[in-house]
Design an enzyme around this catalytic site. Structure first.
Site, short mmCIF file in Angstrom:
data_model
loop_
_atom_site.label_atom_id
_atom_site.label_comp_id
_atom_site.label_asym_id
_atom_site.label_seq_id
_atom_site.Cartn_x
_atom_site.Cartn_y
_atom_site.Cartn_z
N HIS A 25 0.85 -1.26 -0.15
CA HIS A 25 -0.22 -0.30 0.14
C HIS A 25 0.77 1.71 0.58
CE1 HIS A 25 0.70 1.10 4.29
NE2 HIS A 25 1.19 -0.71 4.60
N ARG A 28 -6.31 0.58 3.91
CA ARG A 28 -5.05 1.14 3.23
C ARG A 28 -4.63 0.70 1.56
NH1 ARG A 28 -3.17 -1.08 7.54
NH2 ARG A 28 -1.32 -1.64 8.42
N GLU A 69 -1.30 -6.68 7.49
CA GLU A 69 0.03 -6.62 8.02
C GLU A 69 -0.85 -7.69 8.87
OE1 GLU A 69 3.24 -6.52 8.14
OE2 GLU A 69 2.86 -4.45 7.48
N HIS A 115 0.90 -5.87 2.23
CA HIS A 115 1.45 -4.53 3.37
C HIS A 115 2.50 -5.52 2.60
CE1 HIS A 115 -1.96 -3.41 4.90
NE2 HIS A 115 -2.67 -4.71 4.15
O1 LIG Z 1 4.83 -0.64 11.12
C1 LIG Z 1 4.31 -1.74 10.67
O2 LIG Z 1 2.97 -2.51 10.42
C2 LIG Z 1 5.63 -2.45 9.47
C3 LIG Z 1 5.02 -1.94 8.47
O3 LIG Z 1 4.44 -0.36 7.39
O4 LIG Z 1 6.52 -2.07 9.73
P1 LIG Z 1 8.35 -2.43 9.81
O5 LIG Z 1 8.26 -2.21 8.34
O6 LIG Z 1 8.84 -1.92 10.90
O7 LIG Z 1 7.85 -4.00 10.17
#
Ligand SMILES: O=C(O)[C@@H](CO)OP(=O)(O)O
Length: 345
Positions: A100, A149, A203, A273
């Site tokens: 996203h 998103r 995510e 994600h």
């Molecule tokens: O905050 C989150 O959910 C993820 C993606 O944005 O972060 P990271 O890249 O630290 O895994």
């Protein structure tokens, strides 16, 4: 324009191999709860409880259904012979993966996980730019996570597509929903793209880190600890999912639901994600749990794979709608593009 999309330097990170201690865990719990509810009031307007409940629900489903086999085991399992025979006979199909566009919490450098957070203004622009880049690549079906998103990114990107098909949400949640969202007319089917949203592409759940600022968390608990929570394969953040746990549902979903569509020649876009896509890429590129540590995905940059004869081949990312390179990769994509040109002239 950003061109570097997919940074992967293999085997450079050393895992530190220790879990968070429970004292820190409790401390993190209190502060993240405060931050989450504050951020929700300001940005999202949802209650923390609603998000937390839904994340917990999903997490228990994941835990209940988690297979013990790792992603890598799935890739190399000899019992998959039959499947790989039919894979070899498969048509060529395009697979677009897109993380996203930037969200409001990406902008603020907050751990987001499965909290539903909207795109920022830049995120909307990124999604539109992504759409231009894939505007000549066929899309027959769209899979998104259950989070807005990712869904918005897919829809905004499709506004730029030259074929001008209309994405139509398919509701799979019940028999009735399926019936109500069915399209009967063949003409309408040709003019529409089914969209399927599923939480298994969400995510990964960041547990007690959700809502916390990434820099402040690193200042407080140490850069190495936070890097381990963010990037190690099998160490979950406090009360959250490790990448391995995320892979157990996202890759299983990909294999059960999406791969059969690719096998039948459908061109697919997945809008999801950072970490759910990292786990899917791990499967597609057969990365090891060490290699995936250094895999980083940018927001709003589409990645193209070609699925043919049982193999996924990464084709990089089209730098612009007029970029010839990406379409020269396969005859089928070049022909599709030619048809689009003919439609216009
Ligand atoms: O905050 C989150 O959910 C993820 C993606 O944005 O972060 P990271 O890249 O630290 O895994």
């Amino acid at each position: 324009m950003a061109t570097a999309v997919f940074h992967q330097s293999i085997g450079t990170h050393q895992s530190h191999g220790h879990l968070y201690n429970s004292g820190m865990h409790q401390e993190l719990g209190k502060s993240s709860v405060r931050l989450i509810s504050k951020a929700f009031e300001v940005d999202v307007g949802l209650s923390k409880r609603r998000c937390y409940n839904s994340c917990q629900r999903n997490l228990s489903v994941i835990q209940a259904s988690a297979s013990k086999a790792s992603v890598i085991d799935h890739v190399s399992s000899p019992s998959k012979n039959k499947e790989s025979d039919s894979r070899k006979k498969s048509n060529e199909a395009a697979l677009i993966l897109i993380r996203h566009g930037e969200s409001l919490w990406n902008e603020k450098n907050l751990f987001t996980g499965c909290v539903d957070v909207p795109l920022s203004k830049k995120g909307v622009e990124e999604a539109i730019e992504a759409g231009k880049r894939i505007s000549n690549i066929p899309v027959d079906m769209i899979y998104t996570s259950a989070l807005i998103r990712a869904q918005m990114t897919a829809m905004l990107a499709m506004t730029q597509h030259r074929r001008k098909k209309v994405p139509v949400v398919l509701h799979n949640e019940s028999e009735q929903a399926r019936a109500w969202s069915q399209i009967f007319s063949e003409d309408t089917k040709l003019q529409s793209i089914p969209v399927i949203a599923d939480w298994r592409l969400n995510e990964r759940m960041y547990g007690e880190l959700q809502g916390l600022n990434k820099q402040e968390t690193a200042d407080r608990y140490g850069k190495e600890q936070v890097h381990e929570w963010r990037r190690s394969y099998d160490v979950p953040p406090p009360n959250g999912e490790s990448l391995e746990m995320c892979a157990e549902r996202a890759v299983a979903y990909f294999k059960d639901q999406i791969e059969p569509q690719l096998l039948s020649g459908k061109n697919i876009m997945i809008a999801a994600h950072g970490n759910s896509l990292r786990s899917i890429i791990m499967y597609l590129d057969k990365l090891t749990s060490q290699e995936v540590i250094s895999l980083e995905l940018s927001t709003g940059i589409p990645m193209l794979y070609i699925f043919k004869e049982g193999k996924f081949t990464r084709r990089g990312s089209p730098a612009a709608p007029t970029e010839a390179g990406v379409y020269a990769y396969t005859k089928k994509l070049a022909l599709y593009r030619q048809k689009l040109d003919e439609m216009v002239h």
